[in-house]
Enzyme design. Sequence first.
Site, PDB file in Angstrom:
ATOM      1  N   GLU A  40     -38.984  20.028   4.904  1.00 18.22           N
ATOM      2  CA  GLU A  40     -39.595  19.169   5.913  1.00 18.22           C
ATOM      3  C   GLU A  40     -39.979  20.018   7.127  1.00 18.22           C
ATOM      4  O   GLU A  40     -39.281  20.963   7.489  1.00 18.22           O
ATOM      5  CB  GLU A  40     -38.558  18.114   6.295  1.00 18.22           C
ATOM      6  CG  GLU A  40     -38.911  17.192   7.428  1.00 18.22           C
ATOM      7  CD  GLU A  40     -37.744  16.279   7.809  1.00 18.22           C
ATOM      8  OE1 GLU A  40     -38.011  15.181   8.315  1.00 18.22           O
ATOM      9  OE2 GLU A  40     -36.557  16.657   7.595  1.00 18.22           O
ATOM     10  N   LYS A 112     -43.246  10.177   5.348  1.00 19.31           N
ATOM     11  CA  LYS A 112     -41.840   9.783   5.399  1.00 19.31           C
ATOM     12  C   LYS A 112     -41.694   8.298   5.718  1.00 19.31           C
ATOM     13  O   LYS A 112     -42.273   7.790   6.679  1.00 19.31           O
ATOM     14  CB  LYS A 112     -41.128  10.633   6.449  1.00 19.31           C
ATOM     15  CG  LYS A 112     -39.616  10.481   6.476  1.00 19.31           C
ATOM     16  CD  LYS A 112     -39.023  11.460   7.489  1.00 19.31           C
ATOM     17  CE  LYS A 112     -37.512  11.438   7.534  1.00 19.31           C
ATOM     18  NZ  LYS A 112     -36.986  12.366   8.564  1.00 19.31           N
ATOM     19  N   CYS A 150     -35.611  14.099   3.668  1.00 14.87           N
ATOM     20  CA  CYS A 150     -34.442  14.135   4.547  1.00 14.87           C
ATOM     21  C   CYS A 150     -33.689  12.801   4.616  1.00 14.87           C
ATOM     22  O   CYS A 150     -32.953  12.458   3.713  1.00 14.87           O
ATOM     23  CB  CYS A 150     -34.889  14.622   5.935  1.00 14.87           C
ATOM     24  SG  CYS A 150     -33.552  15.328   6.935  1.00 14.87           S
TER      25      CYS A 150
END
Length: 260
Positions: A40, A112, A150
């Site tokens: 990321e 995301k 994440c």
Amino acid sequence: MRIALGQLASGTDTAANLRAIDAFAGRAAAAGAALVAFPEYASYEKKKIDATFPAAAQPLDGEVGAELSRIAARHRVALVAGVVESSPDPARAYNTLAAFGADGGLLAAYRKIHLFDAQGFQESAFVAPAPSTDPVTFDVGGLRFGLLTCYDLRFPEQAQALSDAGSQVLLACSSWVPGELKTNQWRTLLAARAIENSLYVAGVSQAPPVSVGNSLLAGPMGEVVAELGLDPGVLTADVSPDSMAEVRRHFPVHRQRRLR
């Protein structure tokens, strides 16, 4: 198939970050990897997300995306990396994983879904959530890869949706914020998502001090197939669809699930 994880120590110098990606992609290709995944915010990162992130944002066909495409084509390896993508809101960017094929073509882009508004951070102040929650997958060499970022690891239903969409390997590209028990949680959640879905989970993280390092590949039984330490580096490991099928034969949870 052999895959690679490129553990970076990205900073605010995008050109330097791209040079590191290029070097690690070359090492991955030389080791026989068909795909290399980076963390990321691989193209731009700092310890706290602030207004410089949307200021650094680009469209996927901008200079950063074009260079990632060239790197993939130069080394003839599929490549996944976290970028800061422009969004319709100039004050907020997308936190995006861009996947390129070995020919340099864009395979997929995942924005995301679950933003890190936790542990004193407020990612949503400068990053816009994905407009769609549909699972994002792509195929390389006969395997299907699913993308998550994440904090998404803490939401098992997202990994399950990617599994239901046919993913055999989940790429969890992360900049896992350090803190009490955070490395333990990182390793535990990667293994848990692998066990729950009887597939491989490849967790690639930024190195300290921004993140915890410890990039690893978890197998379909939750075993650690290979792992890096704290320093930047390249991990290569093989994934086996036959091993995954054998685990699913012994634990047919996909057929037995009753809650939908």
